[in-house]
Enzyme design. Structure first.
Site, short mmCIF file in Angstrom:
data_model
loop_
_atom_site.label_atom_id
_atom_site.label_comp_id
_atom_site.label_asym_id
_atom_site.label_seq_id
_atom_site.Cartn_x
_atom_site.Cartn_y
_atom_site.Cartn_z
N LYS A 92 2.07 2.29 -5.03
CA LYS A 92 2.72 1.79 -6.26
C LYS A 92 1.88 2.14 -7.48
CE LYS A 92 2.91 -2.44 -4.59
NZ LYS A 92 2.72 -2.23 -3.15
N GLN A 128 2.21 -6.10 -3.12
CA GLN A 128 2.56 -6.12 -1.70
C GLN A 128 3.86 -5.35 -1.45
OE1 GLN A 128 1.54 -9.51 -3.03
NE2 GLN A 128 -0.43 -8.57 -2.70
N GLY A 159 -4.45 -4.47 -4.63
CA GLY A 159 -5.54 -3.65 -5.15
C GLY A 159 -5.05 -2.27 -5.48
N HIS A 160 -5.40 -1.79 -6.65
CA HIS A 160 -5.09 -0.39 -6.94
C HIS A 160 -6.30 0.28 -7.58
CE1 HIS A 160 -3.04 -2.88 -10.06
NE2 HIS A 160 -3.90 -2.25 -10.80
N ASP A 191 0.81 -1.22 0.00
CA ASP A 191 0.00 0.00 0.00
C ASP A 191 0.84 1.27 0.00
OD1 ASP A 191 -2.27 -1.69 0.32
OD2 ASP A 191 -1.90 -1.75 2.47
P1 IMP Z 1 -2.43 -12.74 2.12
O1 IMP Z 1 -1.48 -12.23 1.06
O2 IMP Z 1 -3.88 -12.49 1.77
O3 IMP Z 1 -2.15 -14.16 2.48
O4 IMP Z 1 -2.17 -11.89 3.45
C1 IMP Z 1 -0.96 -11.95 4.18
C2 IMP Z 1 -0.57 -10.60 4.77
O5 IMP Z 1 -0.22 -9.73 3.71
C3 IMP Z 1 -1.70 -9.92 5.53
O6 IMP Z 1 -1.13 -9.17 6.59
C4 IMP Z 1 -2.29 -8.97 4.51
O7 IMP Z 1 -2.94 -7.85 5.10
C5 IMP Z 1 -1.03 -8.55 3.77
N1 IMP Z 1 -1.29 -8.13 2.39
C6 IMP Z 1 -1.54 -8.92 1.33
N2 IMP Z 1 -1.69 -8.19 0.21
C7 IMP Z 1 -1.52 -6.91 0.57
C8 IMP Z 1 -1.51 -5.68 -0.16
O8 IMP Z 1 -1.68 -5.63 -1.38
N3 IMP Z 1 -1.28 -4.56 0.58
C9 IMP Z 1 -1.04 -4.60 1.91
N4 IMP Z 1 -1.02 -5.72 2.63
C10 IMP Z 1 -1.26 -6.87 1.96
#
Ligand code: IMP
Length: 426
Positions: free
Chosen positions: A16, A222, A40-41, A13
């Site tokens: 990007k 991420q 997500g963007h 977040d």
């Molecule tokens: P997962 O990727 O859904 O398995 O989540 C694992 C961790 O990564 C959690 O703490 C999520 O909140 C974080 N996370 C996954 N994708 C994002 C993103 O695009 N932005 C911020 N945090 C993310």
């Protein structure tokens, strides 16, 4: 060889999307290399807001877009995004290709993701429940289903049967109900058919682009501190978000990458569980959340907010081989009397300048305090126009993390950006 990786330098977040949006007009090919619909963007298409989770925002510009084999793909989400874009006149068919090697996120993955999180209670990772972890688990467990499998009924049926059988004990142990094979088989075959030729060997597209010296933008998802190897394990995602992940994830060698731009917010945020040394559980944290509109674009969850963590950012500069940092949301800091930067951690009386193995939740952040700024900076287009205190804050971050800050975002609009230049030049 002009290939540029855009990578999250913190906990995701970082903004990007905006930097990618500014850079894509310079690129011939945009490639998403890791993660899935957990990202997500937000895009604005013809004045309308649209949140994309899988399709690179480069789709709005000319040039080819690829979702490569390092990602995990939920075809339902993908097709919904294609429909939304095409309804707004964006031609996806000709310009979007997805890897036949990318692993498919299936209903059982999303189901078990949610069941596990619920069972963990206070120890939950706080995943996005998009089935990301379980899909990557299947991939490394060598029982995954790949996009190319959606082209053959016989292959998909036998792989699905084996895959469901493998998840059955755990789903049932959590009190869940194993999804039936038939509806999944029919739905996923139909989605595969709809995607048709868009499913292909994208490593050939990437390889051809490298051979032709085209400008390739590799879009990370991420952030470094959520990387499976370099993040705050186990509170991480299940893929290599770091720039190195772009090589395996897209199908190109490290020698083909010329630039790595790390996106870092001027402060820090994190969504979900896990250690966060500079977290502010006070009015300043709330102010950052309110002014920065810090709510997850995928889950809507409020993000945890804190001061700039130069220890974590320095680590990110190193593991990504960053050539430059893009600093985002500097404007959000306006009006704060002092700006703190975490320059070290303290753990049991010891001063650390790198994240420790397993005790990040016990460290105390050691801060430097710098004067803030009160001026409206949204009109600044070059760094020298920023208030002197803001310039000093930026210069100190550069010094601490060992990387120059190039582009600086001073407001949500595309235009509210200082020091924009062609990222493929130089
Ligand atoms: P997962 O990727 O859904 O398995 O989540 C694992 C961790 O990564 C959690 O703490 C999520 O909140 C974080 N996370 C996954 N994708 C994002 C993103 O695009 N932005 C911020 N945090 C993310």
């Amino acid at each position: 060889m002009p290939a540029l990786v855009i990578v999250g330098a913190q906990w995701g977040d970082e903004g990007k999307g905006k930097v990618v949006d500014i850079y894509t007009p310079y690129a011939d090919l945009v490639v998403r290399y890791a993660g899935g619909a957990n990202a997500g963007h937000t895009l604005v298409v013809k004045g309308e807001k649209l949140i994309l989770h899988l399709i690179p925002s480069g789709i709005l510009h000319n040039g080819q877009c690829v979702i490569a084999q390092g990602t995990v793909l939920d075809p339902e989400v993908l097709l919904r995004e294609i429909d939304q874009l095409e309804a707004r006149g964006v031609d996806c068919k000709a310009r979007l290709k997805v890897s036949d090697r990318a692993h498919v996120v299936l209903p059982q993955h999303k189901l078990i993701d949610g069941l596990r999180e619920a069972a963990k209670g206070d120890d939950a990772i706080g995943t996005t429940k998009r089935g990301i972890g379980p899909t990557y688990e299947d991939k490394v467990g060598r029982r995954g289903i790949r996009m190319g499998d959606l082209r053959s009924r016989a292959r998909l049926e036998s792989k699905l049967a084996a895959n469901l059988a493998a998840w059955k004990p755990e789903i049932e142990a959590h009190g869940g109900e194993l999804p039936a094979i038939e509806p999944i088989l029919e739905a996923y075959l139909a989605m595969g058919a709809r995607l048709g030729d868009a499913i292909c060997d994208t490593a050939q597209i990437v390889g051809d682009a490298v051979d032709k010296d085209l400008r390739i933008l590799l879009e990370g998802a991420q952030g470094t501190m959520l990387d499976i190897d370099h993040g705050t394990y186990p509170f991480v995602t299940s893929s290599n978000a770091v720039a190195g992940g772009a090589c395996a994830g897209a199908g190109m060698g490290p020698t083909a990458i010329s630039h790595v731009v790390g996106i870092a917010k001027a402060y820090a945020t994190r969504v979900g569980g896990g250690p966060f040394p500079t977290e502010l559980n006070d009015a300043t944290g709330q102010r950052l959340r309110d002014v920065g509109v810090e709510y997850g674009s995928t889950t809507g969850r409020p993000r945890r907010c804190g001061w700039m963590d130069a220890v974590a950012l320095r680590q990110a500069v190193r593991v990504n081989g960053m050539t430059e940092i893009a600093l985002t949301k500097l404007d959000v800091l306006r009006g704060l009397d002092e700006l703190k930067i975490c320059v070290a951690y303290e753990l049991d009386g010891e001063r650390l300048i790198a994240p420790p193995y397993d005790d990040l939740e016990r460290v105390t952040a050691v801060y430097e305090s710098w004067p803030g700024f009160s001026e409206d900076i949204s009109g600044c287009r070059v760094r020298a126009d920023l208030p002197e205190t803001a310039q000093r804050y930026i210069a100190r971050i550069e010094e601490l993390v060992g990387c120059k800050i190039g582009i600086i975002s001073v407001g949500p609009d595309r235009e509210a950006t200082a020091d924009v230049s062609n990222p493929f030049a130089g």
